[in-house]
Design an enzyme around this catalytic site. Structure first.
Site, PDB file in Angstrom:
ATOM      1  N   ASP A 174     -10.861  26.625 -47.244  1.00  0.00           N
ATOM      2  CA  ASP A 174      -9.860  26.216 -46.354  1.00  0.00           C
ATOM      3  C   ASP A 174     -10.585  25.328 -45.856  1.00  0.00           C
ATOM      4  O   ASP A 174     -11.398  25.129 -45.841  1.00  0.00           O
ATOM      5  CB  ASP A 174      -9.800  28.229 -45.897  1.00  0.00           C
ATOM      6  CG  ASP A 174     -10.921  28.236 -44.592  1.00  0.00           C
ATOM      7  OD1 ASP A 174     -11.760  28.075 -44.983  1.00  0.00           O
ATOM      8  OD2 ASP A 174     -10.109  29.589 -44.147  1.00  0.00           O
ATOM      9  N   PHE A 208     -15.507  28.799 -49.910  1.00  0.00           N
ATOM     10  CA  PHE A 208     -15.771  28.503 -48.663  1.00  0.00           C
ATOM     11  C   PHE A 208     -14.897  28.807 -48.408  1.00  0.00           C
ATOM     12  O   PHE A 208     -13.320  28.301 -47.990  1.00  0.00           O
ATOM     13  CB  PHE A 208     -16.094  26.808 -48.939  1.00  0.00           C
ATOM     14  CG  PHE A 208     -17.427  26.419 -49.719  1.00  0.00           C
ATOM     15  CD1 PHE A 208     -18.979  26.229 -49.654  1.00  0.00           C
ATOM     16  CD2 PHE A 208     -16.724  25.927 -51.146  1.00  0.00           C
ATOM     17  CE1 PHE A 208     -19.921  25.724 -50.531  1.00  0.00           C
ATOM     18  CE2 PHE A 208     -18.057  25.879 -52.038  1.00  0.00           C
ATOM     19  CZ  PHE A 208     -19.322  25.397 -51.819  1.00  0.00           C
ATOM     20  N   CYS A 209     -15.057  29.326 -46.723  1.00  0.00           N
ATOM     21  CA  CYS A 209     -13.937  29.473 -45.908  1.00  0.00           C
ATOM     22  C   CYS A 209     -14.977  29.971 -44.487  1.00  0.00           C
ATOM     23  O   CYS A 209     -16.377  29.932 -44.773  1.00  0.00           O
ATOM     24  CB  CYS A 209     -13.418  30.989 -46.021  1.00  0.00           C
ATOM     25  SG  CYS A 209     -14.047  32.136 -46.141  1.00  0.00           S
ATOM     26  N   GLY A 210     -14.695  29.969 -43.550  1.00  0.00           N
ATOM     27  CA  GLY A 210     -15.204  30.824 -42.187  1.00  0.00           C
ATOM     28  C   GLY A 210     -16.879  31.277 -42.267  1.00  0.00           C
ATOM     29  O   GLY A 210     -17.757  31.113 -42.022  1.00  0.00           O
ATOM     30  N   GLY A 226     -18.376  28.168 -44.495  1.00  0.00           N
ATOM     31  CA  GLY A 226     -19.685  27.001 -43.254  1.00  0.00           C
ATOM     32  C   GLY A 226     -20.126  27.756 -41.393  1.00  0.00           C
ATOM     33  O   GLY A 226     -20.110  26.491 -41.105  1.00  0.00           O
TER      34      GLY A 226
END
Length: 187
Positions: free
Chosen positions: A14, A70-72, A114
């Site tokens: 995202d 991958f996201c926050g 991330g």
């Protein structure tokens, strides 16, 4: 199926995980991997759960053996991917955890956050996850692979209704005996 052994992987992110994904993508390409990126443009990246569904579906449909998400935080995309059949997703924040998710838990999707993972750490985590397979590195621990294979199979074949009907106990559980922990084993 596109396999890790053949250096093929599917990835996606995202908006929050996108910068880390890019570092890891370029790293893998530099090491000779064929990387299928489901989210090549940050401004067009879907919400985390939709990326997780898309990645998970590539595993569920037997197109890819392993995926990187991958996201926050890695949490939301991991939850979404886990909704797809045959996806065994892990969230990791260290190289050891990334490797162990593959070698002990036979995970096929690794999620990274991330917000927490620096580029070099993300690259090393991707390498550890993609290069590890169930049982790798634990050859000296008697019963280790069987113990974790049972865990994988019970998760893969889990039927909640049968579990519920059996008084919230696993139906026909198998057992494995772990031998003594090898001296000096470091995870």
């Amino acid at each position: 199926m596109r396999t890790a052994r053949d250096k093929q992987v599917v990835i996606g992110a995202d908006f929050a995980g996108f910068p880390l994904k890019e570092y890891v993508r370029l790293h893998l390409i530099g090491k000779g991997w064929e990387v299928t990126d489901l989210t090549p443009i940050k401004e067009e990246a879907p919400m985390y759960q939709r990326v997780g569904f898309a990645l998970g579906s590539r595993i569920a449909e037997g197109e890819f053996e392993k995926a990187l998400a991958f996201c926050g935080t890695g949490m939301g995309i991991h939850v979404a991917a886990s909704k797809c059949p045959h996806v065994h997703a892990a969230v990791a924040e260290s190289v050891r955890a990334a490797r162990r998710s593959a070698t002990a838990n036979s995970c096929n999707l690794l999620a990274m956050g991330g917000f927490w993972i620096a580029p070099r750490l993300g690259m090393a985590m991707a390498d550890a996850f993609l290069e590890g397979s169930l049982g790798d590195g634990y050859e000296g621990w008697e019963g280790f692979e069987e113990y974790h294979e049972i865990g994988y199979r019970e998760c893969e074949d889990f039927d909640y209704e049968a579990y519920r009907a059996n008084g919230f106990s696993v139906v026909n559980p198998r057992e494995a005996v772990l031998g003594p922990e090898p001296e000096g084993l470091a995870f």
